[in-house]
Design a protein around this motif. Sequence first.
Motif, PDB file in Angstrom:
ATOM      1  N   VAL A  64      -9.485 -13.434  -5.776  1.00 23.20           N
ATOM      2  CA  VAL A  64      -8.000 -13.962  -5.812  1.00 23.20           C
ATOM      3  C   VAL A  64      -6.724 -12.560  -5.471  1.00 23.20           C
ATOM      4  CG1 VAL A  64      -5.628 -14.799  -7.268  1.00 23.20           C
ATOM      5  CG2 VAL A  64      -7.898 -16.064  -7.140  1.00 23.20           C
ATOM      6  N   TYR A  65      -6.251 -12.616  -4.695  1.00 20.62           N
ATOM      7  CA  TYR A  65      -4.846 -11.075  -5.003  1.00 20.62           C
ATOM      8  C   TYR A  65      -3.790 -11.220  -4.997  1.00 20.62           C
ATOM      9  CZ  TYR A  65      -9.209  -9.046  -2.094  1.00 20.62           C
ATOM     10  OH  TYR A  65     -10.483  -8.574  -1.606  1.00 20.62           O
ATOM     11  N   ALA A  66      -2.944 -11.151  -6.297  1.00 20.67           N
ATOM     12  CA  ALA A  66      -1.577 -11.602  -6.255  1.00 20.67           C
ATOM     13  C   ALA A  66      -1.190 -10.687  -5.883  1.00 20.67           C
ATOM     14  CB  ALA A  66      -1.355 -11.626  -7.649  1.00 20.67           C
ATOM     15  N   LEU A  67       0.309 -10.131  -4.789  1.00 17.78           N
ATOM     16  CA  LEU A  67       0.933  -9.911  -4.177  1.00 17.78           C
ATOM     17  C   LEU A  67       2.273  -9.548  -4.662  1.00 17.78           C
ATOM     18  CD1 LEU A  67      -0.055  -9.798  -0.317  1.00 17.78           C
ATOM     19  CD2 LEU A  67      -0.933  -8.579  -2.435  1.00 17.78           C
ATOM     20  N   ASP A  68       3.109  -8.061  -5.042  1.00 17.54           N
ATOM     21  CA  ASP A  68       4.688  -7.773  -5.260  1.00 17.54           C
ATOM     22  C   ASP A  68       4.707  -7.726  -4.436  1.00 17.54           C
ATOM     23  OD1 ASP A  68       4.839  -8.433  -8.158  1.00 17.54           O
ATOM     24  OD2 ASP A  68       5.002  -6.344  -8.164  1.00 17.54           O
ATOM     25  N   LEU A  69       5.763  -8.992  -3.214  1.00 18.97           N
ATOM     26  CA  LEU A  69       6.277  -8.903  -1.743  1.00 18.97           C
ATOM     27  C   LEU A  69       7.106  -7.896  -1.895  1.00 18.97           C
ATOM     28  CD1 LEU A  69       7.579 -12.702  -1.769  1.00 18.97           C
ATOM     29  CD2 LEU A  69       5.675 -12.037  -0.348  1.00 18.97           C
ATOM     30  N   LEU A  70       6.906  -7.503   0.014  1.00 22.02           N
ATOM     31  CA  LEU A  70       7.777  -6.031  -0.333  1.00 22.02           C
ATOM     32  C   LEU A  70       9.496  -6.063  -0.652  1.00 22.02           C
ATOM     33  CD1 LEU A  70       7.801  -3.592   1.455  1.00 22.02           C
ATOM     34  CD2 LEU A  70       9.031  -4.809   3.625  1.00 22.02           C
TER      35      LEU A  70
END
Length: 309
Positions: A64-70
């Motif tokens: 699982v990858y959780a991103l802070d959106l640009l």
Amino acid sequence: MVPHLSESAEICRGQDAAINLLWMLTFNSNDAEDKTPMVLLHGIGGGVGLWAHNLDILSQQRSVYALDLLGFGQSSRPQFSTDAQEAEGQFVESIEQWRAKVGLEAMILLGHNLGGYLAASYSLRYPDRVKKIVLVEPWGFPERPDTTDQDRPIPVWIKALGAMLSPFNPLAGLRLVGPLGPTLVQMLRPDFKKKFSTMFNDNTVSEYIYHLNVQTPSGETAFKNMTIPYGWAKRPMLQRIGQLRAEIPVTIIYGSRSSIDCNSGNAIKEMRPNSHVEITTIRRAGHYVYADQPEDFNHRVLQVCDQVD
């Protein structure tokens, strides 16, 4: 706990030649080699930390990858286009550049609020990279209703308030009050402390939300430019979601206590009669379904993802 890593990935150079980075949390499962990874996209004003109830459980069977959106959280905060379509494209391209940088062949995209809108937009542009979409209380799908056809038109005072606030970004008030920001979050959203009370007994969550949004309002400004008054999308996703490749299954998750109704989910189902579209409602949950009822949410997401591989 599943082994995890916090890091940033370089994605591109912005218009000013500065390098843009996306901040991410990576949770790798030992049984994940043959499983399609899941990528979590947060909503407006959010960040990777708000998935705290979900990351360990969701990553037991796949990475699982959780991103802070640009433009949000600890990711770079570039200047976005003022054009709604171009700003949406900048978000989408940042996700695609991140995917290529990390080396993922395909993904399950799970997006909440704005993240759901971007998950759908990405899937329309890069269908070969998407195995499934999970839309959690998605923003930006319906068209703004024609108030002339409504029995109860928008009150004058709401119109006046909307006109007064329209020049400002949605979270400008947090920055305006300066160091009183965390206190303002606690006053306006005391429910956030309750949502995470099993993990924190102090003001960690309200302070986290404050620090997410006190910085340069890059993504927030892009979001504002993608909306029309009262928060409707300039480019409603329902106008395009019917073009989504038929083979991509869609699950929409709502909270039973949310102010967002399931009409958009039903509309998607009608548009895609020959595709898998599933609508799920989590009882006793509001807009932040994944934090209100994390056990039920996690269980449901694991179930629908098991259908992928």
